[in-house]
Scaffold this motif. Structure first.
Motif, PDB file in Angstrom:
ATOM      1  N   GLU A   1       3.953   1.582  -1.018  1.00  0.00           N
ATOM      2  CA  GLU A   1       4.663   1.724  -2.285  1.00  0.00           C
ATOM      3  C   GLU A   1       3.750   2.276  -3.369  1.00  0.00           C
ATOM      4  O   GLU A   1       4.169   3.091  -4.194  1.00  0.00           O
ATOM      5  CB  GLU A   1       5.243   0.372  -2.709  1.00  0.00           C
ATOM      6  N   GLU A   2       2.471   1.836  -3.364  1.00  0.00           N
ATOM      7  CA  GLU A   2       1.534   2.340  -4.356  1.00  0.00           C
ATOM      8  C   GLU A   2       1.252   3.822  -4.143  1.00  0.00           C
ATOM      9  O   GLU A   2       1.139   4.589  -5.108  1.00  0.00           O
ATOM     10  CB  GLU A   2       0.240   1.540  -4.297  1.00  0.00           C
ATOM     11  N   VAL A   3       1.140   4.224  -2.873  1.00  0.00           N
ATOM     12  CA  VAL A   3       0.919   5.645  -2.576  1.00  0.00           C
ATOM     13  C   VAL A   3       2.108   6.470  -3.041  1.00  0.00           C
ATOM     14  O   VAL A   3       1.953   7.551  -3.629  1.00  0.00           O
ATOM     15  CB  VAL A   3       0.678   5.842  -1.065  1.00  0.00           C
TER      16      VAL A   3
ATOM     17  N   ASP B   1       0.838  -1.210   0.000  1.00  0.00           N
ATOM     18  CA  ASP B   1       0.000   0.000   0.000  1.00  0.00           C
ATOM     19  C   ASP B   1       0.869   1.255   0.000  1.00  0.00           C
ATOM     20  O   ASP B   1       0.611   2.207  -0.746  1.00  0.00           O
ATOM     21  CB  ASP B   1      -0.918   0.008   1.218  1.00  0.00           C
TER      22      ASP B   1
ATOM     23  N   GLU C   1       4.176   5.789  -5.441  1.00  0.00           N
ATOM     24  CA  GLU C   1       4.218   5.823  -6.899  1.00  0.00           C
ATOM     25  C   GLU C   1       3.224   6.828  -7.466  1.00  0.00           C
ATOM     26  O   GLU C   1       3.471   7.452  -8.499  1.00  0.00           O
ATOM     27  CB  GLU C   1       3.926   4.439  -7.463  1.00  0.00           C
ATOM     28  N   ARG C   2       2.091   6.992  -6.763  1.00  0.00           N
ATOM     29  CA  ARG C   2       1.061   7.943  -7.251  1.00  0.00           C
ATOM     30  C   ARG C   2       1.365   9.382  -6.875  1.00  0.00           C
ATOM     31  O   ARG C   2       0.790  10.314  -7.454  1.00  0.00           O
ATOM     32  CB  ARG C   2      -0.315   7.550  -6.699  1.00  0.00           C
ATOM     33  N   ALA C   3       2.238   9.570  -5.895  1.00  0.00           N
ATOM     34  CA  ALA C   3       2.542  10.917  -5.426  1.00  0.00           C
ATOM     35  C   ALA C   3       3.279  11.709  -6.505  1.00  0.00           C
ATOM     36  O   ALA C   3       4.128  11.160  -7.200  1.00  0.00           O
ATOM     37  CB  ALA C   3       3.381  10.865  -4.153  1.00  0.00           C
ATOM     38  N   PRO C   4       2.969  13.005  -6.648  1.00  0.00           N
ATOM     39  CA  PRO C   4       3.675  13.819  -7.651  1.00  0.00           C
ATOM     40  C   PRO C   4       5.142  13.987  -7.272  1.00  0.00           C
ATOM     41  O   PRO C   4       5.486  14.090  -6.095  1.00  0.00           O
ATOM     42  CB  PRO C   4       2.928  15.162  -7.588  1.00  0.00           C
ATOM     43  N   HIS C   5       6.008  13.964  -8.259  1.00  0.00           N
ATOM     44  CA  HIS C   5       7.439  14.097  -8.036  1.00  0.00           C
ATOM     45  C   HIS C   5       7.854  15.558  -8.214  1.00  0.00           C
ATOM     46  O   HIS C   5       7.534  16.189  -9.221  1.00  0.00           O
ATOM     47  CB  HIS C   5       8.215  13.226  -9.003  1.00  0.00           C
TER      48      HIS C   5
END
Length: 241
Positions: free
Chosen positions: A231-233, A229, A235-239
């Motif tokens: 890791e998925e969050v 969970d 990955e979705r977070a803006p860089h």
């Protein structure tokens, strides 16, 4: 005498093949390999001090048992952790091992409870160990295996035991991953549910025993689920930048 000799078959090669298979199988169950590890025949043969043939045969058997995964380039690896496989293994283990625990409840004796407590204490000591030469994940996995199968053997089911063994064979990398995660965060005691299970078994509380067993199994899978969970969050977070 000659007729007796003709009835015998050479066992050396078959015995070696079985020993190599048993050692690799044991290593997977006890969490000696991480998910995604590539298993190279030459390396394993050198480690086991044998030829490549028994290693190749053992890997083929383990692939057929879904403990290993064959890749298109003819290499073999420990299956990577996926959410789908995690949920499937967790569900199957709770169903089968819950039934084994229920069957064991009336068969366990006072001496059995002493042994289960000894195994739990040993597991606690292994988790607290700071010896860098010891693979903590492997050591605790071995003790965890001994604890659970002590209970399952008391169920007296020759049919269900191989099914549980197969599930543990496939779960080895997940148990290892969970042990690493637990070691990082120091959340609930790794043996908390073992003590709850022992107490319920001593009370001959079948429902309570199954619940404690289910809580113990899902604890490990929940640790990994939480990591997935996170890791998925991430990955979705803006860089930024």
């Amino acid at each position: 005498m000659s007729s007796q000799r003709s009835a015998l078959s050479p066992v050396g090669r078959e015995t070696l093949h079985e020993r190599v298979y048993a050692e690799l199988r044991r290593s997977l169950i006890y969490g000696m390999f991480d998910a995604g590890d590539m298993l190279r025949i030459q390396d394993l043969a050198a480690t086991l001090q044998t030829s490549t043939m028994p290693v190749r045969d053992a890997l083929g058997r383990l692939v057929s048992e879904q403990a290993l995964e064959a890749l298109p380039n003819r290499s073999v690896r420990v299956p990577v952790i996926t959410r789908e496989r995690l949920e499937d293994l967790a569900r199957a283990r709770c169903l089968i091992e819950g039934q084994m625990t229920a069957l064991a409840v009336p068969n366990l004796t006072a001496e059995d409870f002493v042994r289960l407590k000894e195994l739990t204490v040993a597991c606690e000591q292994a988790f607290r160990s700071h010896d860098d030469e010891i693979d903590k994940a492997q050591a605790t996995s071995e003790l965890n295996h001994a604890f659970h199968f002590y209970i399952y053997r008391a169920a007296g089911s020759e049919v269900l035991i191989p099914i549980v063994e197969s599930l543990w064979l496939q779960s080895g990398p997940y148990v290892r991953a969970a042990a690493h995660i637990h070691d990082e965060f120091r959340d609930i005691s790794a043996t908390h549910h073992h003590w709850a299970l022992i107490e319920a078994l001593e009370r001959r509380d079948t429902a309570g025993s199954v619940k404690a067993l289910t809580d113990d199994i899902t604890r490990s899978f929940n640790l990994i689920r939480g990591r997935l969970d996170a890791e998925e969050v991430a990955e979705r977070a803006p860089h930024n930048g």
